[in-house]
Design a protein around this motif. Sequence first.
Motif, mmCIF file in Angstrom:
data_model
loop_
_atom_site.group_PDB
_atom_site.id
_atom_site.type_symbol
_atom_site.label_atom_id
_atom_site.label_comp_id
_atom_site.label_asym_id
_atom_site.label_seq_id
_atom_site.Cartn_x
_atom_site.Cartn_y
_atom_site.Cartn_z
ATOM 1 N N ILE A 1 -2.842 13.745 34.918
ATOM 2 C CA ILE A 1 -1.904 12.615 35.146
ATOM 3 C C ILE A 1 -2.847 11.214 36.018
ATOM 4 C CG2 ILE A 1 0.470 11.885 37.155
ATOM 5 C CD1 ILE A 1 0.935 13.646 35.002
ATOM 6 N N PHE A 2 -1.900 10.010 35.509
ATOM 7 C CA PHE A 2 -3.081 9.326 35.923
ATOM 8 C C PHE A 2 -1.547 8.481 36.088
ATOM 9 C CE2 PHE A 2 -3.831 4.569 34.816
ATOM 10 C CZ PHE A 2 -5.200 4.665 35.413
ATOM 11 N N SER A 3 -1.619 8.083 37.843
ATOM 12 C CA SER A 3 -0.460 7.305 38.344
ATOM 13 C C SER A 3 -1.522 6.042 38.800
ATOM 14 C CB SER A 3 -0.094 7.930 39.664
ATOM 15 O OG SER A 3 0.319 9.243 39.545
ATOM 16 N N TYR A 4 -0.965 5.069 38.902
ATOM 17 C CA TYR A 4 -0.488 3.803 39.693
ATOM 18 C C TYR A 4 0.296 3.165 40.411
ATOM 19 C CZ TYR A 4 -0.283 1.243 35.655
ATOM 20 O OH TYR A 4 0.719 0.500 34.281
ATOM 21 N N ILE A 5 -0.327 2.618 41.290
ATOM 22 C CA ILE A 5 0.774 1.070 41.954
ATOM 23 C C ILE A 5 0.399 0.416 42.776
ATOM 24 C CG2 ILE A 5 2.595 1.586 44.304
ATOM 25 C CD1 ILE A 5 1.451 4.989 44.760
ATOM 26 N N VAL A 6 1.711 -0.656 42.509
ATOM 27 C CA VAL A 6 0.642 -2.264 42.379
ATOM 28 C C VAL A 6 1.087 -3.017 43.369
ATOM 29 C CG1 VAL A 6 0.351 -4.519 41.314
ATOM 30 C CG2 VAL A 6 0.307 -2.142 40.265
ATOM 31 N N PHE A 7 0.490 -3.564 44.165
ATOM 32 C CA PHE A 7 0.881 -4.291 45.488
ATOM 33 C C PHE A 7 0.414 -5.900 45.740
ATOM 34 C CE2 PHE A 7 -0.212 0.043 46.437
ATOM 35 C CZ PHE A 7 0.519 0.630 46.836
ATOM 36 N N GLU A 8 0.919 -6.577 46.635
ATOM 37 C CA GLU A 8 0.482 -8.045 46.077
ATOM 38 C C GLU A 8 -0.926 -8.417 46.898
ATOM 39 O OE1 GLU A 8 3.666 -9.951 49.145
ATOM 40 O OE2 GLU A 8 5.039 -9.145 47.766
ATOM 41 N N SER A 9 -1.255 -7.211 48.220
ATOM 42 C CA SER A 9 -2.264 -7.827 48.046
ATOM 43 C C SER A 9 -3.036 -6.281 48.963
ATOM 44 C CB SER A 9 -2.744 -8.708 49.398
ATOM 45 O OG SER A 9 -2.542 -7.928 50.480
ATOM 46 N N ARG A 10 -4.260 -6.798 49.256
ATOM 47 C CA ARG A 10 -4.804 -5.328 50.381
ATOM 48 C C ARG A 10 -3.786 -4.931 51.603
ATOM 49 N NH1 ARG A 10 -9.568 -2.445 52.134
ATOM 50 N NH2 ARG A 10 -8.995 -0.242 53.694
ATOM 51 N N GLN A 11 -4.081 -6.202 52.452
ATOM 52 C CA GLN A 11 -3.055 -5.949 53.298
ATOM 53 C C GLN A 11 -1.624 -5.785 53.101
ATOM 54 O OE1 GLN A 11 -2.990 -9.806 55.495
ATOM 55 N NE2 GLN A 11 -0.926 -9.297 56.997
ATOM 56 N N HIS A 12 -1.070 -5.908 52.012
ATOM 57 C CA HIS A 12 0.405 -5.605 52.060
ATOM 58 C C HIS A 12 -0.031 -3.949 51.327
ATOM 59 C CE1 HIS A 12 3.461 -5.117 48.470
ATOM 60 N NE2 HIS A 12 4.507 -5.777 50.032
ATOM 61 N N ARG A 13 -0.307 -3.529 50.362
ATOM 62 C CA ARG A 13 -0.940 -2.338 49.984
ATOM 63 C C ARG A 13 -0.829 -1.518 51.415
ATOM 64 N NH1 ARG A 13 -5.747 0.610 50.787
ATOM 65 N NH2 ARG A 13 -6.143 2.144 49.841
ATOM 66 N N ASP A 14 -1.233 -1.697 52.236
ATOM 67 C CA ASP A 14 -1.485 -1.071 53.890
ATOM 68 C C ASP A 14 -0.302 -0.686 54.551
ATOM 69 O OD1 ASP A 14 -4.095 -0.863 53.181
ATOM 70 O OD2 ASP A 14 -5.520 -2.488 54.754
ATOM 71 N N GLU A 15 0.193 -1.896 54.840
ATOM 72 C CA GLU A 15 2.096 -2.113 55.220
ATOM 73 C C GLU A 15 2.636 -2.148 54.557
ATOM 74 O OE1 GLU A 15 2.748 -6.057 55.031
ATOM 75 O OE2 GLU A 15 1.333 -7.214 56.310
ATOM 76 N N VAL A 16 2.331 -0.885 53.228
ATOM 77 C CA VAL A 16 3.987 -0.379 52.690
ATOM 78 C C VAL A 16 3.423 0.728 52.750
ATOM 79 C CG1 VAL A 16 4.321 -0.029 50.247
ATOM 80 C CG2 VAL A 16 4.446 -2.375 50.235
#
Length: 119
Positions: free
Chosen positions: A67-82
């Motif tokens: 399985i290959f998975s990915y999640i897209v975020f607005e930015s690194r900071q946004h990723r950390d918050e989410v």
Amino acid sequence: MSYVDGYVLPVPKSNIEKYREIATKAGKIWREHGALEYRECVADDVKSGEVTSFPQAVKLKDDETVIFSYIVFESRQHRDEVNAKVMSDPRLNDMMDPKSMPFDGKRMFWGGFSPIVEL
């Protein structure tokens, strides 16, 4: 530029439907907390290489698939918050128990990536 978390893991073929169920639940939680995209992909054209490959990276067994998975975020900071919100969401608790996971989490690998091309 966006930010992407990527994951690769082995899943027994007999557990694909169970994995799909928990991935769907998890994906909804990630999206609810702000992730822009959430994708879970099952190997379709993935062969073992001579030096390295997806199957080799997860020590794939005969009865498993990748399985290959990915999640897209607005930015690194946004990723950390989410991700902080997701990890504290009680709906994930039952899915995070290694004993109930439909795959071997010890052979999973992941990382965060800054895109260098976005078209």
